[in-house]
Design a protein around this motif. Structure first.
Motif, mmCIF file in Angstrom:
data_model
loop_
_atom_site.group_PDB
_atom_site.id
_atom_site.type_symbol
_atom_site.label_atom_id
_atom_site.label_comp_id
_atom_site.label_asym_id
_atom_site.label_seq_id
_atom_site.Cartn_x
_atom_site.Cartn_y
_atom_site.Cartn_z
ATOM 1 N N ILE A 49 0.856 -1.190 0.000
ATOM 2 C CA ILE A 49 0.000 0.000 0.000
ATOM 3 C C ILE A 49 0.888 1.234 0.000
ATOM 4 C CG2 ILE A 49 -1.742 1.296 1.295
ATOM 5 C CD1 ILE A 49 -2.687 -1.417 2.428
ATOM 6 N N PRO A 50 0.711 2.118 -0.973
ATOM 7 C CA PRO A 50 1.601 3.290 -1.046
ATOM 8 C C PRO A 50 1.258 4.334 0.015
ATOM 9 C CG PRO A 50 -0.076 3.435 -2.739
ATOM 10 C CD PRO A 50 -0.260 2.092 -2.075
ATOM 11 N N LEU A 51 2.262 5.126 0.357
ATOM 12 C CA LEU A 51 2.036 6.293 1.205
ATOM 13 C C LEU A 51 1.522 7.417 0.313
ATOM 14 C CD1 LEU A 51 2.348 8.046 3.773
ATOM 15 C CD2 LEU A 51 4.723 8.435 3.099
ATOM 16 N N LEU A 52 0.318 7.893 0.590
ATOM 17 C CA LEU A 52 -0.296 8.980 -0.177
ATOM 18 C C LEU A 52 -0.481 10.164 0.756
ATOM 19 C CD1 LEU A 52 -3.036 6.898 -2.052
ATOM 20 C CD2 LEU A 52 -0.757 7.546 -2.887
ATOM 21 N N ASP A 53 0.411 11.150 0.624
ATOM 22 C CA ASP A 53 0.393 12.287 1.542
ATOM 23 C C ASP A 53 -0.971 12.962 1.609
ATOM 24 O OD1 ASP A 53 3.032 11.832 2.055
ATOM 25 O OD2 ASP A 53 3.777 13.365 0.674
ATOM 26 N N TRP A 54 -1.611 13.133 0.449
ATOM 27 C CA TRP A 54 -2.862 13.878 0.386
ATOM 28 C C TRP A 54 -4.014 13.169 1.090
ATOM 29 C CZ3 TRP A 54 -6.610 10.971 -1.799
ATOM 30 C CH2 TRP A 54 -6.208 9.960 -2.674
ATOM 31 N N SER A 55 -3.872 11.852 1.317
ATOM 32 C CA SER A 55 -4.976 11.119 1.961
ATOM 33 C C SER A 55 -5.134 11.485 3.432
ATOM 34 C CB SER A 55 -4.799 9.609 1.786
ATOM 35 O OG SER A 55 -3.623 9.148 2.433
ATOM 36 N N PRO A 110 5.193 15.624 4.718
ATOM 37 C CA PRO A 110 5.458 16.825 3.925
ATOM 38 C C PRO A 110 5.471 18.050 4.832
ATOM 39 C CG PRO A 110 3.204 16.060 3.601
ATOM 40 C CD PRO A 110 3.900 15.017 4.409
ATOM 41 N N THR A 111 6.225 19.035 4.448
ATOM 42 C CA THR A 111 6.398 20.204 5.316
ATOM 43 C C THR A 111 5.889 21.487 4.691
ATOM 44 O OG1 THR A 111 8.639 20.503 4.448
ATOM 45 C CG2 THR A 111 8.403 19.206 6.469
ATOM 46 N N THR A 112 5.363 21.404 3.481
ATOM 47 C CA THR A 112 4.912 22.626 2.811
ATOM 48 C C THR A 112 3.437 22.531 2.452
ATOM 49 O OG1 THR A 112 5.559 21.750 0.646
ATOM 50 C CG2 THR A 112 7.192 23.055 1.850
ATOM 51 N N GLY A 113 2.829 23.699 2.284
ATOM 52 C CA GLY A 113 1.444 23.765 1.843
ATOM 53 C C GLY A 113 0.455 23.350 2.912
ATOM 54 N N LEU A 114 -0.812 23.315 2.517
ATOM 55 C CA LEU A 114 -1.874 22.948 3.453
ATOM 56 C C LEU A 114 -1.772 21.492 3.882
ATOM 57 C CD1 LEU A 114 -4.963 24.807 1.917
ATOM 58 C CD2 LEU A 114 -3.710 25.378 4.012
ATOM 59 N N THR A 115 -1.327 20.646 2.973
ATOM 60 C CA THR A 115 -1.175 19.237 3.340
ATOM 61 C C THR A 115 -0.085 19.065 4.391
ATOM 62 O OG1 THR A 115 -1.972 18.470 1.187
ATOM 63 C CG2 THR A 115 -0.646 16.924 2.472
ATOM 64 N N GLY A 116 0.996 19.801 4.251
ATOM 65 C CA GLY A 116 2.041 19.772 5.276
ATOM 66 C C GLY A 116 1.530 20.264 6.615
ATOM 67 N N LEU A 117 0.696 21.305 6.572
ATOM 68 C CA LEU A 117 0.112 21.820 7.802
ATOM 69 C C LEU A 117 -0.795 20.778 8.453
ATOM 70 C CD1 LEU A 117 -0.457 24.142 9.777
ATOM 71 C CD2 LEU A 117 -2.273 24.905 8.213
ATOM 72 N N ALA A 118 -1.580 20.063 7.643
ATOM 73 C CA ALA A 118 -2.466 19.026 8.180
ATOM 74 C C ALA A 118 -1.666 17.933 8.877
ATOM 75 C CB ALA A 118 -3.316 18.435 7.059
#
Length: 199
Positions: A49-55, A110-118
């Motif tokens: 199962i891949p790591l999907l940051d956006w999930s 991840p460390t950038t953007g809204l996904t990084g913030l989440a």
């Protein structure tokens, strides 16, 4: 045991008290665990199962699903059942976390953007343990059961299922955690009306 019914006019207070009890049990079991956590190993299915940051956004959507299930429950009886079933599931899971704590190595975030913030907010507020059983999956499944009884069948099946998958694609749980979380939800749903009465 006699408990107050969760009526439409008390939803806000019930959600607040429920969240406070959840935090007490979830964080308290982590702070007071009786032994060092056992490191869980990822199996072949987990590795595939891949790591999907956006999930992470699907993972965090549980904090919308749970209150929705309580607010939109079919009636006060169902509202009370899902509320107390969630607390019962949390109590059972916290007992496991206390006696047999488990832990997974956290992925690089991840460390950038809204996904990084989440991701940053998740890791800042969550504990690095309490994996088995997946309480995230248990509470999502209970919410789905309430929405199913409301008649929202597609939403009741799809949203909790997506959250369960997201616990794997965010690498917060392994397959066994999610299966145990589903079983915990079913157990809590069955036991709640047998253990509690709502007046």
């Amino acid at each position: 045991m006699q408990l107050p019914a969760i009526r439409a006019g008390r939803i806000g207070l019930a959600l607040l008290l429920g969240y406070l009890l959840f935090c007490l049990l979830y964080l308290g079991s982590h702070a007071l665990r009786l032994q060092p956590p056992v490191a869980l190993q990822r199996g072949s299915i987990d590795a595939a199962i891949p790591l999907l940051d956006w999930s992470i956004w699907i993972y965090l959507s549980q904090f919308l699903l749970l209150p929705l299930a309580i607010v939109k429950a079919r009636d006060d009886a169902d509202r009370s059942r899902v509320f107390y079933a969630c607390l019962l599931a949390t109590l059972i899971a916290a007992s496991v976390f206390l006696i047999w704590p488990t832990q997974l190595q956290r992925p690089a975030q991840p460390t950038t953007g809204l996904t990084g913030l989440a991701w940053a907010l998740l890791f800042a507020r969550d504990v690095d343990g309490n994996c088995f059983p997946s309480l995230h999956v248990a509470l999502a499944t209970l919410s789905g059961l309430a929405l199913w009884r409301r008649g929202w069948r597609l939403l009741a099946c799809s949203w909790p299922a997506l959250i369960a998958v997201a616990t794997l694609t965010t690498k917060q749980h392994v397959v066994w955690d999610t299966l145990a979380g589903t079983a915990l939800a079913v157990l809590a749903w069955i036991l709640t009306p047998r253990l509690f009465r709502y007046d």
